[in-house]
Design a protein around this motif. Structure first.
Motif, PDB file in Angstrom:
ATOM      1  N   VAL A  40       1.298  -1.283   0.244  1.00  0.00           N
ATOM      2  CA  VAL A  40       0.094   0.089  -0.026  1.00  0.00           C
ATOM      3  C   VAL A  40       0.733   1.452  -0.044  1.00  0.00           C
ATOM      4  CG1 VAL A  40      -1.917  -1.465   1.450  1.00  0.00           C
ATOM      5  CG2 VAL A  40       0.036   0.252   2.355  1.00  0.00           C
ATOM      6  N   THR A  41       0.007   2.773  -0.060  1.00  0.00           N
ATOM      7  CA  THR A  41       0.767   3.751  -0.723  1.00  0.00           C
ATOM      8  C   THR A  41       0.422   4.643   0.777  1.00  0.00           C
ATOM      9  OG1 THR A  41       1.316   3.644  -2.963  1.00  0.00           O
ATOM     10  CG2 THR A  41       1.505   6.253  -1.733  1.00  0.00           C
ATOM     11  N   LEU A  42       0.969   4.813   1.823  1.00  0.00           N
ATOM     12  CA  LEU A  42       0.278   5.495   3.044  1.00  0.00           C
ATOM     13  C   LEU A  42      -0.036   6.952   2.716  1.00  0.00           C
ATOM     14  CD1 LEU A  42       2.980   4.858   5.593  1.00  0.00           C
ATOM     15  CD2 LEU A  42       0.858   3.299   5.306  1.00  0.00           C
ATOM     16  N   PRO A  43      -1.236   6.527   3.381  1.00  0.00           N
ATOM     17  CA  PRO A  43      -1.591   7.829   2.856  1.00  0.00           C
ATOM     18  C   PRO A  43      -1.468   9.754   2.897  1.00  0.00           C
ATOM     19  CG  PRO A  43      -3.494   6.777   4.032  1.00  0.00           C
ATOM     20  CD  PRO A  43      -2.504   6.162   3.553  1.00  0.00           C
ATOM     21  N   ASP A  44      -1.741  10.578   2.301  1.00  0.00           N
ATOM     22  CA  ASP A  44      -1.287  11.452   2.627  1.00  0.00           C
ATOM     23  C   ASP A  44      -1.217  12.302   4.004  1.00  0.00           C
ATOM     24  OD1 ASP A  44       0.700  11.428  -0.133  1.00  0.00           O
ATOM     25  OD2 ASP A  44      -1.077  13.324  -0.717  1.00  0.00           O
ATOM     26  N   GLU A  45      -2.539  12.108   4.824  1.00  0.00           N
ATOM     27  CA  GLU A  45      -2.854  12.782   5.480  1.00  0.00           C
ATOM     28  C   GLU A  45      -2.616  11.626   6.814  1.00  0.00           C
ATOM     29  OE1 GLU A  45      -7.454  14.177   7.106  1.00  0.00           O
ATOM     30  OE2 GLU A  45      -7.225  13.538   5.748  1.00  0.00           O
ATOM     31  N   ASP A  88      -2.800 -11.350   9.055  1.00  0.00           N
ATOM     32  CA  ASP A  88      -1.929 -13.133   9.511  1.00  0.00           C
ATOM     33  C   ASP A  88      -2.846 -13.753   9.770  1.00  0.00           C
ATOM     34  OD1 ASP A  88       0.544 -13.121   8.780  1.00  0.00           O
ATOM     35  OD2 ASP A  88       1.322 -13.041  10.611  1.00  0.00           O
ATOM     36  N   TYR A  89      -4.029 -14.089  10.689  1.00  0.00           N
ATOM     37  CA  TYR A  89      -5.303 -14.015  10.604  1.00  0.00           C
ATOM     38  C   TYR A  89      -6.644 -13.216  10.405  1.00  0.00           C
ATOM     39  CZ  TYR A  89      -6.110 -10.631  14.679  1.00  0.00           C
ATOM     40  OH  TYR A  89      -6.998  -9.136  15.092  1.00  0.00           O
ATOM     41  N   ARG A  90      -6.573 -12.570   9.887  1.00  0.00           N
ATOM     42  CA  ARG A  90      -8.081 -12.072   9.051  1.00  0.00           C
ATOM     43  C   ARG A  90      -6.820 -10.899   7.535  1.00  0.00           C
ATOM     44  NH1 ARG A  90     -11.914  -9.296  12.059  1.00  0.00           N
ATOM     45  NH2 ARG A  90     -12.420  -9.720   9.823  1.00  0.00           N
ATOM     46  N   PRO A  91      -7.471 -12.716   6.423  1.00  0.00           N
ATOM     47  CA  PRO A  91      -6.609 -12.390   5.798  1.00  0.00           C
ATOM     48  C   PRO A  91      -7.570 -11.315   4.826  1.00  0.00           C
ATOM     49  CG  PRO A  91      -7.885 -14.335   5.470  1.00  0.00           C
ATOM     50  CD  PRO A  91      -7.715 -13.726   6.793  1.00  0.00           C
ATOM     51  N   ASP A  92      -9.170 -11.737   4.884  1.00  0.00           N
ATOM     52  CA  ASP A  92     -10.044 -10.319   4.549  1.00  0.00           C
ATOM     53  C   ASP A  92      -9.940  -9.011   4.710  1.00  0.00           C
ATOM     54  OD1 ASP A  92     -10.641 -10.914   7.329  1.00  0.00           O
ATOM     55  OD2 ASP A  92     -12.820 -11.118   7.359  1.00  0.00           O
ATOM     56  N   LEU A  93      -8.701  -8.618   5.557  1.00  0.00           N
ATOM     57  CA  LEU A  93      -8.257  -7.196   6.057  1.00  0.00           C
ATOM     58  C   LEU A  93      -7.212  -6.243   4.835  1.00  0.00           C
ATOM     59  CD1 LEU A  93      -7.268  -6.613   9.679  1.00  0.00           C
ATOM     60  CD2 LEU A  93      -9.625  -5.956   8.644  1.00  0.00           C
ATOM     61  N   ALA A  94      -6.997  -7.268   3.735  1.00  0.00           N
ATOM     62  CA  ALA A  94      -6.168  -6.826   2.377  1.00  0.00           C
ATOM     63  C   ALA A  94      -7.619  -6.076   2.121  1.00  0.00           C
ATOM     64  CB  ALA A  94      -6.748  -7.966   1.574  1.00  0.00           C
ATOM     65  N   GLY A  95      -6.713  -4.742   1.138  1.00  0.00           N
ATOM     66  CA  GLY A  95      -7.661  -3.951   0.932  1.00  0.00           C
ATOM     67  C   GLY A  95      -7.639  -2.445   1.961  1.00  0.00           C
ATOM     68  N   LEU A  96      -7.266  -3.092   3.123  1.00  0.00           N
ATOM     69  CA  LEU A  96      -7.674  -2.365   4.497  1.00  0.00           C
ATOM     70  C   LEU A  96      -6.776  -1.340   4.898  1.00  0.00           C
ATOM     71  CD1 LEU A  96     -11.297  -2.860   6.484  1.00  0.00           C
ATOM     72  CD2 LEU A  96     -11.097  -1.472   4.126  1.00  0.00           C
ATOM     73  N   LEU A  97      -6.760  -0.548   5.349  1.00  0.00           N
ATOM     74  CA  LEU A  97      -4.973  -0.038   6.455  1.00  0.00           C
ATOM     75  C   LEU A  97      -5.281   0.050   7.848  1.00  0.00           C
ATOM     76  CD1 LEU A  97      -1.863   0.223   6.236  1.00  0.00           C
ATOM     77  CD2 LEU A  97      -2.462   2.967   5.388  1.00  0.00           C
ATOM     78  N   VAL A  98      -5.546  -0.966   7.999  1.00  0.00           N
ATOM     79  CA  VAL A  98      -5.291  -0.265   9.976  1.00  0.00           C
ATOM     80  C   VAL A  98      -4.740   0.879  10.661  1.00  0.00           C
ATOM     81  CG1 VAL A  98      -6.058  -1.007  12.040  1.00  0.00           C
ATOM     82  CG2 VAL A  98      -6.249  -2.939  10.077  1.00  0.00           C
ATOM     83  N   HIS A 109      -8.115   3.163   6.700  1.00  0.00           N
ATOM     84  CA  HIS A 109      -8.093   3.145   5.693  1.00  0.00           C
ATOM     85  C   HIS A 109      -8.816   2.720   4.342  1.00  0.00           C
ATOM     86  CE1 HIS A 109      -6.514   5.443   1.657  1.00  0.00           C
ATOM     87  NE2 HIS A 109      -7.112   6.606   2.246  1.00  0.00           N
ATOM     88  N   ARG A 110     -10.077   2.767   3.238  1.00  0.00           N
ATOM     89  CA  ARG A 110      -9.823   1.751   2.322  1.00  0.00           C
ATOM     90  C   ARG A 110      -9.366   2.256   0.841  1.00  0.00           C
ATOM     91  NH1 ARG A 110     -15.849   2.488   4.010  1.00  0.00           N
ATOM     92  NH2 ARG A 110     -16.056   4.424   2.162  1.00  0.00           N
ATOM     93  N   GLY A 111      -7.926   2.021   0.553  1.00  0.00           N
ATOM     94  CA  GLY A 111      -7.557   2.195  -0.672  1.00  0.00           C
ATOM     95  C   GLY A 111      -8.507   2.025  -1.948  1.00  0.00           C
TER      96      GLY A 111
END
Length: 144
Positions: A40-45, A88-98, A109-111
């Motif tokens: 991921v690219t970290l959001p500017d904010e 590692d234990y929640r692959p469904d978090l892909a696409g989300l940056l905690v 942040h939702r990419g």
């Protein structure tokens, strides 16, 4: 939208913890780690927030920094480490940056659309969303 430096004064007034800001080298490192390890690219904010404070904690809300920090005798992992661990234990978090958490909720942040949201940690259902990290954090501070 850019981060309002007065935001930190509100954290301090609420007896929150503000960590020293990240320097340019640390910001560059976390950008590289996020790209290489998380894809991921970290959001500017969020990067603006790191330049103000390398993570924070207030009334149960924790926003992760570029490096780990101690909080009440426990280590709070860095942003990259917590995301690797969660995935590692929640692959469904892909696409989300905690970016942080409070109680049973994640601040993400939702990419896909670039928005920020508070989501349920189990179902991942969003219940509060904003186009800006500042707006979402302000709303969270009003609630806590």
């Amino acid at each position: 939208m850019s981060m309002d430096p007065a935001f930190l004064a509100r954290i301090t007034a609420a007896d929150g913890i503000i960590h020293p800001s990240s320097d340019a080298g640390l910001c560059a490192r976390v950008l590289t780690e996020a790209r290489d390890l998380l894809g991921v690219t970290l959001p500017d904010e969020y990067m603006e927030l790191l330049r103000l404070t390398d993570g924070l904690a207030v009334s149960g809300l924790v926003v992760y920094g570029a490096r780990p920090h101690e909080l009440e005798g426990m280590e709070v992992p860095s942003l990259v480490d917590i995301n690797l661990s969660r995935r590692d234990y929640r692959p469904d978090l892909a696409g989300l940056l905690v970016l942080g958490e409070v109680d049973d909720e994640f601040l993400v942040h939702r990419g896909a659309d670039g928005h920020y949201a508070m989501i349920d940690r189990v179902s991942l259902d969003p219940f509060e969303e904003a186009a800006s990290l500042q707006v979402l954090l302000d709303a969270l501070l009003e609630d806590i």
